[in-house]
Motif scaffolding. Structure first.
Motif, mmCIF file in Angstrom:
data_model
loop_
_atom_site.group_PDB
_atom_site.id
_atom_site.type_symbol
_atom_site.label_atom_id
_atom_site.label_comp_id
_atom_site.label_asym_id
_atom_site.label_seq_id
_atom_site.Cartn_x
_atom_site.Cartn_y
_atom_site.Cartn_z
ATOM 1 N N HIS A 137 52.224 44.881 37.664
ATOM 2 C CA HIS A 137 51.121 44.750 36.717
ATOM 3 C C HIS A 137 49.804 44.539 37.452
ATOM 4 O O HIS A 137 49.711 43.742 38.385
ATOM 5 N N ASN A 138 48.790 45.250 36.991
ATOM 6 C CA ASN A 138 47.448 45.133 37.537
ATOM 7 C C ASN A 138 46.498 44.875 36.383
ATOM 8 O O ASN A 138 46.246 45.777 35.569
ATOM 9 N N PHE A 139 45.999 43.665 36.290
ATOM 10 C CA PHE A 139 45.132 43.294 35.172
ATOM 11 C C PHE A 139 43.714 43.109 35.703
ATOM 12 O O PHE A 139 43.469 42.253 36.556
ATOM 13 N N GLU A 140 42.789 43.937 35.204
ATOM 14 C CA GLU A 140 41.386 43.829 35.621
ATOM 15 C C GLU A 140 40.528 43.487 34.423
ATOM 16 O O GLU A 140 40.514 44.191 33.419
ATOM 17 N N ILE A 182 36.250 40.021 37.163
ATOM 18 C CA ILE A 182 36.422 38.576 37.156
ATOM 19 C C ILE A 182 37.750 38.275 37.840
ATOM 20 O O ILE A 182 38.823 38.428 37.247
ATOM 21 N N GLN A 183 37.718 37.851 39.095
ATOM 22 C CA GLN A 183 38.936 37.707 39.888
ATOM 23 C C GLN A 183 39.890 36.667 39.322
ATOM 24 O O GLN A 183 41.109 36.834 39.356
ATOM 25 N N SER A 184 39.367 35.566 38.778
ATOM 26 C CA SER A 184 40.237 34.484 38.313
ATOM 27 C C SER A 184 41.121 34.910 37.153
ATOM 28 O O SER A 184 42.177 34.331 36.928
ATOM 29 N N ASN A 185 40.694 35.905 36.395
ATOM 30 C CA ASN A 185 41.469 36.361 35.245
ATOM 31 C C ASN A 185 42.052 37.755 35.458
ATOM 32 O O ASN A 185 42.343 38.460 34.521
ATOM 33 N N SER A 186 42.210 38.156 36.696
ATOM 34 C CA SER A 186 42.713 39.493 37.001
ATOM 35 C C SER A 186 43.924 39.402 37.906
ATOM 36 O O SER A 186 43.841 39.653 39.113
ATOM 37 N N PRO A 187 45.085 39.028 37.368
ATOM 38 C CA PRO A 187 46.265 38.849 38.215
ATOM 39 C C PRO A 187 46.953 40.163 38.547
ATOM 40 O O PRO A 187 47.031 41.066 37.715
ATOM 41 N N ASN A 188 47.416 40.254 39.774
ATOM 42 C CA ASN A 188 48.344 41.314 40.143
ATOM 43 C C ASN A 188 49.720 40.672 40.205
ATOM 44 O O ASN A 188 49.904 39.650 40.868
ATOM 45 N N ILE A 191 68.729 38.824 34.103
ATOM 46 C CA ILE A 191 68.186 38.146 35.285
ATOM 47 C C ILE A 191 66.751 38.630 35.458
ATOM 48 O O ILE A 191 66.508 39.845 35.512
ATOM 49 N N GLU A 192 65.800 37.711 35.551
ATOM 50 C CA GLU A 192 64.401 38.117 35.640
ATOM 51 C C GLU A 192 63.637 37.193 36.582
ATOM 52 O O GLU A 192 63.840 35.976 36.593
ATOM 53 N N ASP A 193 62.730 37.794 37.382
ATOM 54 C CA ASP A 193 61.842 37.060 38.294
ATOM 55 C C ASP A 193 60.411 37.473 37.994
ATOM 56 O O ASP A 193 60.090 38.671 37.965
ATOM 57 N N ARG A 194 59.533 36.479 37.783
ATOM 58 C CA ARG A 194 58.123 36.736 37.487
ATOM 59 C C ARG A 194 57.248 36.039 38.523
ATOM 60 O O ARG A 194 57.450 34.862 38.822
ATOM 61 N N LEU A 195 56.255 36.755 39.036
ATOM 62 C CA LEU A 195 55.330 36.178 40.012
ATOM 63 C C LEU A 195 53.995 36.899 39.896
ATOM 64 O O LEU A 195 53.938 38.132 39.911
ATOM 65 N N PHE A 196 52.905 36.117 39.785
ATOM 66 C CA PHE A 196 51.561 36.676 39.694
ATOM 67 C C PHE A 196 50.665 36.038 40.743
ATOM 68 O O PHE A 196 50.787 34.848 41.060
ATOM 69 N N LYS A 243 50.489 31.667 41.887
ATOM 70 C CA LYS A 243 51.525 31.642 42.906
ATOM 71 C C LYS A 243 52.336 30.352 42.900
ATOM 72 O O LYS A 243 53.510 30.337 43.265
ATOM 73 N N GLU A 244 51.729 29.265 42.481
ATOM 74 C CA GLU A 244 52.419 27.975 42.504
ATOM 75 C C GLU A 244 53.394 27.834 41.343
ATOM 76 O O GLU A 244 54.166 26.876 41.312
ATOM 77 N N ASN A 245 53.359 28.756 40.379
ATOM 78 C CA ASN A 245 54.234 28.641 39.214
ATOM 79 C C ASN A 245 54.996 29.939 38.964
ATOM 80 O O ASN A 245 54.865 30.544 37.897
ATOM 81 N N PRO A 246 55.803 30.397 39.906
ATOM 82 C CA PRO A 246 56.665 31.552 39.605
ATOM 83 C C PRO A 246 57.756 31.122 38.617
ATOM 84 O O PRO A 246 58.028 29.933 38.455
ATOM 85 N N TYR A 247 58.355 32.101 37.975
ATOM 86 C CA TYR A 247 59.382 31.776 36.989
ATOM 87 C C TYR A 247 60.537 32.746 37.126
ATOM 88 O O TYR A 247 60.344 33.958 37.211
ATOM 89 N N SER A 248 61.745 32.204 37.162
ATOM 90 C CA SER A 248 62.960 33.012 37.258
ATOM 91 C C SER A 248 64.008 32.430 36.330
ATOM 92 O O SER A 248 64.020 31.225 36.067
#
Length: 461
Positions: A80-83, A91-97, A131-136, A140-145
């Motif tokens: 995912h690429n959110f701009e 706005i970098q703070s609200n644009s997670p890859n 089974i799912e892994d999420r990381l943005f 980075k400090e709050n990945p979810y699996s």
């Protein structure tokens, strides 16, 4: 007895949520619309790669019984690429890859029983492992699996006898995954009255559903039918809203409680020989209930509606045919026990087709939608008138030229009424309005089968 297997690979790249606006003149879209860049735009680009395989073996145990064990496995990788742009700057703070890695494994076994030559019963117990892994990047400090197992029952029965009846019913369960934009760890504060926070830890929801439909033929042109479906969702994604004294709201997405939706309808058809027409009557009922949290209080939202529709058709005349329809609906809605969405809606429909000479056809169609007022919004009437004329160029009526005018009154709009966390919303969609077009048509007709010797069509009775 046979084995079934398949292998699938797919890749896609999709861009969503790009805002665009058009210059208009007198409410009609100009021939070459001009895109105007919004002040704030958001674009979500997703690259997906999926690999899947399935295998199953069907074993006939007897003339009545068969079993079919099997396994399905699918792996999907989403990038995912959110701009989020503000005056052409990101706005970098609200644009997670981010990356979401998703595995779906299904273990199942079909138990198939032929009750008779017209009726089949199938029962399918299934275990679904996800089974799912999420990381943005911005979180980075709050990945979810997670690794979760669900029991998904499925059963259906089908019975059909030509020209007599048709019946189908099933019950099943499936896993509802949260949408991509709901798990994005961003804060959307473009609307000053409604700030939305994503939640990377949203869980899957279980949806149980039931469906049944049937039609019984009572004679030539005579029938009675019914249709019913219901959904019950446990732990759906819903809103946790905080509203301040200035009516500003902050919305967080959470898994909470349950939701119910259902719809039932009964139909009846009968020929009216006295006026050379046929009649159709249908009665519908729908019900929806869901919950959300507002200022830490549990709020219940309920809507239900009852409607009836009557239609008449004249199709037995050489020079003309006509359809007439009228429907009336009663809607009731309340939030936290307060009635706020009670209104009456009506729909009037008429279509007339005239063939004054062999190669000329003219038709006109009128659809009038009337929405009554409720606690917040006034009444509204939307008449949509369209007309078309066609001239056939050959005796077989395959080639034709013509003209069509849609929405002559220029009133086309869809209305959708709902309550949000702290306001009532009536949305009107003006996507397609009045237009005219020229038409050139060619009808492809399947040749009639011939008897030996070519003396005419086969009588299949």
């Amino acid at each position: 007895n046979h084995f079934m297997g398949s292998v699938y690979f797919g890749t896609s790249s999709i861009n969503n949520d790009i805002g665009s606006y058009f210059n208009t003149a007198d409410n009609i879209l100009i021939p070459f619309p001009v895109n105007e860049a919004p002040i704030v735009t958001s674009a979500l680009a997703t690259d997906e790669t999926t690999f899947a395989t399935t295998a199953a073996y069907k074993q006939e145990l007897s003339k009545k019984w068969a079993i079919q064990p099997g396994l399905n496995w699918m792996r999907s990788d989403y990038d995912h690429n959110f701009e989020w742009n503000d005056n052409d700057s990101i706005i970098q703070s609200n644009s997670p890859n981010g990356n979401v890695n998703f595995h779906n494994i299904e273990y199942f076994c079909h138990f198939i029983y032929k009750i008779d030559s017209f009726t089949t019963l199938r029962i399918v117990p299934e275990i679904n492992q996800i089974i799912e892994d999420r990381l943005f990047v911005t979180d980075k400090e709050n990945p979810y699996s997670y690794n979760q197992i669900y029991f998904i029952p499925y059963a259906f029965i089908q019975s059909r006898k030509n020209h007599k009846y048709n019946f189908y019913a099933h019950i099943r369960a499936n896993v509802q995954r949260p949408q991509t934009n709901q798990i994005l760890p961003v804060v959307d504060n473009r609307n000053p009255y409604r700030t939305v926070k994503g939640n990377i830890e949203l869980e899957n929801a279980m949806r149980y559903s039931g469906y049944a439909s049937g039609r019984k033929m009572l004679g030539l042109g005579k029938y009675i039918s019914f249709n019913s479906w219901s959904n019950y969702t446990i732990n759906p994604v819903t809103s946790k809203v905080t509203v301040d004294e200035f009516n500003y709201s902050t919305q967080e997405l959470v898994n909470y409680k349950n939701s119910i939706s259902s719809s039932q309808s009964v139909g009846f058809g009968w020929p009216l020989k006295a006026i050379k027409s046929s009649m159709e009557l249908e009665v519908d009922y729908n019900f929806n209930r869901s919950y959300f949290i507002q200022n830490n209080e549990d709020v219940e939202s309920v809507n239900n509606g009852l409607s009836t529709n009557l239609g008449l058709q004249w199709n037995e005349f050489d020079k003309w045919s006509m359809d007439l329809g009228y429907g009336v609906g009663f809607n009731q809605g309340k939030i936290d026990g307060v009635k706020n969405n009670d209104f009456i809606s009506q729909d009037i429909y008429a279509e007339l087709v005239i063939n004054p000479i062999e190669r000329l056809e003219w038709s006109t169609e009128l659809d009038v939608e009337m929405y009554g007022k409720n606690a917040v919004t006034g009444a509204q009437t939307i008449p949509i008138l369209s007309s078309e004329i066609s001239v056939y160029l050959d005796s077989n009526q395959r080639w034709s030229i013509g003209a069509k005018a849609f929405d002559i009154f220029d009133k086309n709009q869809n209305i959708w009424r709902s309550w949000n966390s702290n306001r009532y919303i009536q949305s009107q969609n003006l996507a397609i309005q009045r237009y005219m077009m020229a038409t050139i048509r060619y009808k492809i007709k399947k040749p009639s089968p011939k008897k030996k010797g070519g003396k005419g069509p086969i009588d299949k009775r």
